[in-house]
Design a protein around this motif. Structure first.
Motif, PDB file in Angstrom:
ATOM      1  N   GLU A  88       0.822  -1.211   0.000  1.00 30.06           N
ATOM      2  CA  GLU A  88       0.000   0.000   0.000  1.00 30.06           C
ATOM      3  C   GLU A  88       0.859   1.266   0.000  1.00 30.06           C
ATOM      4  OE1 GLU A  88      -2.750  -0.056   3.226  1.00 30.06           O
ATOM      5  OE2 GLU A  88      -3.708  -1.939   2.609  1.00 30.06           O
ATOM      6  N   HIS A  89       2.099   1.146   0.471  1.00 29.38           N
ATOM      7  CA  HIS A  89       2.976   2.313   0.582  1.00 29.38           C
ATOM      8  C   HIS A  89       4.348   2.035  -0.035  1.00 29.38           C
ATOM      9  CE1 HIS A  89       0.078   2.758   3.915  1.00 29.38           C
ATOM     10  NE2 HIS A  89       0.243   4.071   3.749  1.00 29.38           N
ATOM     11  N   VAL A  90       4.965   3.083  -0.485  1.00 31.61           N
ATOM     12  CA  VAL A  90       6.363   3.039  -0.903  1.00 31.61           C
ATOM     13  C   VAL A  90       7.065   4.230  -0.260  1.00 31.61           C
ATOM     14  CG1 VAL A  90       5.918   1.876  -3.097  1.00 31.61           C
ATOM     15  CG2 VAL A  90       5.941   4.394  -2.997  1.00 31.61           C
ATOM     16  N   VAL A  91       8.387   4.149  -0.183  1.00 31.39           N
ATOM     17  CA  VAL A  91       9.187   5.245   0.360  1.00 31.39           C
ATOM     18  C   VAL A  91      10.115   5.755  -0.728  1.00 31.39           C
ATOM     19  CG1 VAL A  91      10.926   5.918   2.055  1.00 31.39           C
ATOM     20  CG2 VAL A  91       9.101   4.335   2.710  1.00 31.39           C
ATOM     21  N   LEU A  92      10.043   7.057  -0.975  1.00 36.32           N
ATOM     22  CA  LEU A  92      10.976   7.701  -1.903  1.00 36.32           C
ATOM     23  C   LEU A  92      12.179   8.214  -1.114  1.00 36.32           C
ATOM     24  CD1 LEU A  92       8.648   9.851  -4.215  1.00 36.32           C
ATOM     25  CD2 LEU A  92       9.450   7.488  -4.544  1.00 36.32           C
ATOM     26  N   THR A  93      13.350   8.016  -1.675  1.00 38.03           N
ATOM     27  CA  THR A  93      14.580   8.553  -1.082  1.00 38.03           C
ATOM     28  C   THR A  93      15.246   9.461  -2.106  1.00 38.03           C
ATOM     29  OG1 THR A  93      14.936   6.571   0.263  1.00 38.03           O
ATOM     30  CG2 THR A  93      16.838   8.000  -0.090  1.00 38.03           C
TER      31      THR A  93
ATOM     32  N   CYS B 126      21.749  22.029  -0.758  1.00 37.76           N
ATOM     33  CA  CYS B 126      20.575  22.572  -1.441  1.00 37.76           C
ATOM     34  C   CYS B 126      19.339  22.308  -0.590  1.00 37.76           C
ATOM     35  CB  CYS B 126      20.422  21.982  -2.844  1.00 37.76           C
ATOM     36  SG  CYS B 126      20.079  20.199  -2.898  1.00 37.76           S
ATOM     37  N   ARG B 127      18.308  23.098  -0.827  1.00 36.38           N
ATOM     38  CA  ARG B 127      17.050  22.962  -0.088  1.00 36.38           C
ATOM     39  C   ARG B 127      16.080  22.102  -0.888  1.00 36.38           C
ATOM     40  NH1 ARG B 127      14.633  28.477   0.383  1.00 36.38           N
ATOM     41  NH2 ARG B 127      15.864  28.898  -1.491  1.00 36.38           N
ATOM     42  N   LEU B 128      15.553  21.092  -0.228  1.00 41.39           N
ATOM     43  CA  LEU B 128      14.559  20.225  -0.877  1.00 41.39           C
ATOM     44  C   LEU B 128      13.186  20.714  -0.429  1.00 41.39           C
ATOM     45  CD1 LEU B 128      14.429  17.819  -2.781  1.00 41.39           C
ATOM     46  CD2 LEU B 128      14.426  16.317  -0.791  1.00 41.39           C
TER      47      LEU B 128
ATOM     48  N   LYS C  60      -1.579   9.241  -2.168  1.00 43.21           N
ATOM     49  CA  LYS C  60      -1.198  10.453  -1.429  1.00 43.21           C
ATOM     50  C   LYS C  60       0.312  10.433  -1.202  1.00 43.21           C
ATOM     51  CE  LYS C  60      -5.560  10.621   1.158  1.00 43.21           C
ATOM     52  NZ  LYS C  60      -6.174  10.600   2.526  1.00 43.21           N
ATOM     53  N   THR C  61       0.880  11.601  -1.008  1.00 44.71           N
ATOM     54  CA  THR C  61       2.314  11.669  -0.733  1.00 44.71           C
ATOM     55  C   THR C  61       2.585  12.526   0.499  1.00 44.71           C
ATOM     56  OG1 THR C  61       4.504  12.237  -1.603  1.00 44.71           O
ATOM     57  CG2 THR C  61       2.697  13.684  -2.222  1.00 44.71           C
ATOM     58  N   GLY C  62       3.624  12.159   1.195  1.00 49.14           N
ATOM     59  CA  GLY C  62       4.080  12.970   2.316  1.00 49.14           C
ATOM     60  C   GLY C  62       5.093  14.003   1.853  1.00 49.14           C
ATOM     61  N   TYR C  63       5.414  14.949   2.729  1.00 45.70           N
ATOM     62  CA  TYR C  63       6.451  15.945   2.455  1.00 45.70           C
ATOM     63  C   TYR C  63       7.828  15.302   2.585  1.00 45.70           C
ATOM     64  CZ  TYR C  63       3.320  20.019   2.439  1.00 45.70           C
ATOM     65  OH  TYR C  63       2.361  20.949   2.112  1.00 45.70           O
ATOM     66  N   TRP C  64       8.804  15.949   1.968  1.00 46.16           N
ATOM     67  CA  TRP C  64      10.198  15.535   2.172  1.00 46.16           C
ATOM     68  C   TRP C  64      10.596  15.820   3.627  1.00 46.16           C
ATOM     69  CZ3 TRP C  64      11.904  12.552  -1.463  1.00 46.16           C
ATOM     70  CH2 TRP C  64      11.657  12.799  -2.812  1.00 46.16           C
ATOM     71  N   THR C  65      11.187  14.825   4.264  1.00 42.18           N
ATOM     72  CA  THR C  65      11.655  14.983   5.643  1.00 42.18           C
ATOM     73  C   THR C  65      13.039  14.347   5.780  1.00 42.18           C
ATOM     74  OG1 THR C  65      10.606  12.907   6.320  1.00 42.18           O
ATOM     75  CG2 THR C  65       9.310  14.925   6.599  1.00 42.18           C
TER      76      THR C  65
ATOM     77  N   GLY D 173      25.557  14.450  -0.289  1.00 38.99           N
ATOM     78  CA  GLY D 173      25.472  13.052   0.137  1.00 38.99           C
ATOM     79  C   GLY D 173      24.341  12.746   1.083  1.00 38.99           C
ATOM     80  N   ASP D 174      23.649  13.756   1.609  1.00 36.07           N
ATOM     81  CA  ASP D 174      22.570  13.523   2.565  1.00 36.07           C
ATOM     82  C   ASP D 174      21.284  13.109   1.857  1.00 36.07           C
ATOM     83  OD1 ASP D 174      24.146  14.071   4.693  1.00 36.07           O
ATOM     84  OD2 ASP D 174      23.206  15.992   5.210  1.00 36.07           O
ATOM     85  N   PRO D 175      20.447  12.265   2.517  1.00 27.76           N
ATOM     86  CA  PRO D 175      19.167  11.863   1.952  1.00 27.76           C
ATOM     87  C   PRO D 175      17.988  12.553   2.633  1.00 27.76           C
ATOM     88  CG  PRO D 175      19.826  10.257   3.573  1.00 27.76           C
ATOM     89  CD  PRO D 175      20.866  11.349   3.613  1.00 27.76           C
ATOM     90  N   ALA D 176      16.871  12.551   1.948  1.00 32.56           N
ATOM     91  CA  ALA D 176      15.577  12.923   2.532  1.00 32.56           C
ATOM     92  C   ALA D 176      14.579  11.884   2.059  1.00 32.56           C
ATOM     93  CB  ALA D 176      15.164  14.317   2.108  1.00 32.56           C
TER      94      ALA D 176
END
Length: 251
Positions: free
Chosen positions: A130-135, A144-146, A236-241, A180-183
């Motif tokens: 039902e869900h997936v996670v985007l990285t 940079c600001r996401l 639906k999608t969540g915000y970048w965190t 190199g950082d992820p969200a």
């Protein structure tokens, strides 16, 4: 008679001579011995006066230290005071340097463009999915600001349904990615089970936000093996965190 007179005169002369010698030694006032003793005492006191003065001065120090320690202690106190001031200054410098150490502050870092990040997708540990996670990982080599949330299109960009964002998943501050950082963003793709509105996609596109709206360009994301069964009506999608948060990112 003549010899007796001669001896008398010689005796008188000897007494006079002895008297004159005593007068010369005594200073003529009978106090010669005492004055000589006083002079000797005065010389002795003068010889020890510097040591006596040092002890007296030491006793007058307000901190109770001796005279020699007072000078050393004063220099040490001044050095300590200078060192203390220097340390504080260094601390401020260090601190200021630390705040700018990542290169740019969140306010001055540019918005992440589609070429600045690599986006991958992973299925949640559930059956059916039902869900997936985007990285989104910063591959630009600069901060940079996401902004906002991923603009997802499960189909042709021109015709795909806009996937709405869940307000409660919005983080309290903007996400700034160092190199190199992820969200992360949690995404609901279906309600589970087989549904006539489900469609299987093997890839989809993600757009990013610029400060004034959707940014130019998009990222093609390959779906996990076997594809994703997507129901756009419930997606639906969540915000970048910076990290996924229980509760806020569960929907």
């Amino acid at each position: 008679m003549r010899n007796h007179r001669k001896h008398t005169v010689l005796a008188a002369a000897a007494v006079a001579a002895l008297s004159l010698g005593l007068t010369a030694c005594g200073g003529g006032d009978g106090t010669g011995t005492k004055d000589e003793g006083a002079a000797a005492s005065s010389q002795t006191a003068t010889a020890v006066k510097p040591d006596a003065t040092s002890k007296t001065d030491a006793g007058s120090n307000t901190d109770g230290s001796d005279g020699s320690g007072s000078g050393t202690g004063g220099a040490a106190a001044q050095t300590a005071a200078k060192n203390k001031g220097g340390t504080s200054g260094g601390g401020s410098g260090t601190s200021a340097g630390g705040s700018g150490g990542s290169g740019k502050s969140s306010a001055s870092a540019p918005a992440c463009a589609y070429g600045d990040v690599r986006i991958t997708v992973e299925k949640a540990d559930e059956t059916p999915t039902e869900h997936v996670v985007l990285t989104a990982k910063n591959i630009s080599g600069r901060s940079c600001r996401l902004l906002q949330y991923p603009l997802i299109a499960f189909g042709p960009i021109q015709t795909a349904k806009d996937i709405p964002a869940v307000a409660k998943s919005k983080p309290p501050v903007q996400v700034v990615l160092a190199p190199g950082d992820p969200a992360y963003a949690n995404v609901r793709v279906a309600n589970g089970g087989v549904h006539e509105d489900n469609k299987v996609v093997t890839s989809f596109t993600v757009n990013l936000f610029a400060p004034d709206g959707p940014a130019e360009g998009s990222v093609d994301v390959k779906a996990p093996a076997g594809g994703l069964a997507v129901d756009e009506a419930v997606a639906k999608t969540g915000y970048w965190t910076p990290e996924l948060r229980n509760g806020a990112d569960e929907f």
